[in-house]
Write a protein that holds these residues in place. Structure first.
Motif, PDB file in Angstrom:
ATOM      1  N   MET A   1      -6.047   5.683   3.022  1.00  0.00           N
ATOM      2  CA  MET A   1      -5.915   5.523   4.381  1.00  0.00           C
ATOM      3  C   MET A   1      -4.453   6.515   4.512  1.00  0.00           C
ATOM      4  O   MET A   1      -3.642   5.557   3.570  1.00  0.00           O
ATOM      5  CB  MET A   1      -6.133   4.419   5.041  1.00  0.00           C
ATOM      6  N   SER A   2      -3.866   7.100   5.076  1.00  0.00           N
ATOM      7  CA  SER A   2      -2.436   7.638   5.255  1.00  0.00           C
ATOM      8  C   SER A   2      -1.607   6.745   5.858  1.00  0.00           C
ATOM      9  O   SER A   2      -2.732   6.206   6.992  1.00  0.00           O
ATOM     10  CB  SER A   2      -2.810   9.213   5.586  1.00  0.00           C
ATOM     11  N   SER A   3      -0.622   6.757   5.398  1.00  0.00           N
ATOM     12  CA  SER A   3       0.416   6.146   6.806  1.00  0.00           C
ATOM     13  C   SER A   3      -0.187   6.467   8.078  1.00  0.00           C
ATOM     14  O   SER A   3       0.288   5.805   8.986  1.00  0.00           O
ATOM     15  CB  SER A   3       2.025   6.271   6.401  1.00  0.00           C
ATOM     16  N   GLU A   4       0.778   7.909   8.260  1.00  0.00           N
ATOM     17  CA  GLU A   4      -0.263   8.160   9.595  1.00  0.00           C
ATOM     18  C   GLU A   4      -1.735   7.542  10.496  1.00  0.00           C
ATOM     19  O   GLU A   4      -1.784   6.754  11.724  1.00  0.00           O
ATOM     20  CB  GLU A   4      -0.255   9.582  10.341  1.00  0.00           C
ATOM     21  N   LYS A   8      -1.508   4.724  13.515  1.00  0.00           N
ATOM     22  CA  LYS A   8      -2.402   5.305  14.051  1.00  0.00           C
ATOM     23  C   LYS A   8      -3.123   3.687  15.396  1.00  0.00           C
ATOM     24  O   LYS A   8      -3.881   3.380  15.926  1.00  0.00           O
ATOM     25  CB  LYS A   8      -3.331   6.322  14.642  1.00  0.00           C
ATOM     26  N   GLU A   9      -4.073   3.178  13.774  1.00  0.00           N
ATOM     27  CA  GLU A   9      -4.983   2.223  13.820  1.00  0.00           C
ATOM     28  C   GLU A   9      -4.114   0.951  13.862  1.00  0.00           C
ATOM     29  O   GLU A   9      -5.080   0.022  14.977  1.00  0.00           O
ATOM     30  CB  GLU A   9      -5.482   1.648  12.672  1.00  0.00           C
TER      31      GLU A   9
END
Length: 56
Positions: A1-4, A8-9
């Motif tokens: 999972m990307s940091s963005e 967002k999560e």
């Protein structure tokens, strides 16, 4: 999972949490108790992860 995606999560979870807090005064007693139990479990989980301070 990307940091963005992670950010967002986390934002989505935070928004849902705020909505629950805003609805809490009008909630049923069972819902209030269950919400408190969830908060206690989260607190215990975070308390178990963080190191306890050592007293001299």
């Amino acid at each position: 999972m990307s940091s963005e995606g992670f950010l967002k999560e986390m934002q989505t979870i935070g928004e849902k949490f705020l909505v629950k807090l805003q609805k809490l005064p009008k909630a049923d007693p069972v819902e209030i108790v269950s919400f408190c139990v969830v908060l206690l479990f989260i607190g215990e989980f975070i308390g178990g992860i963080l190191p306890s301070p050592r007293l001299p």
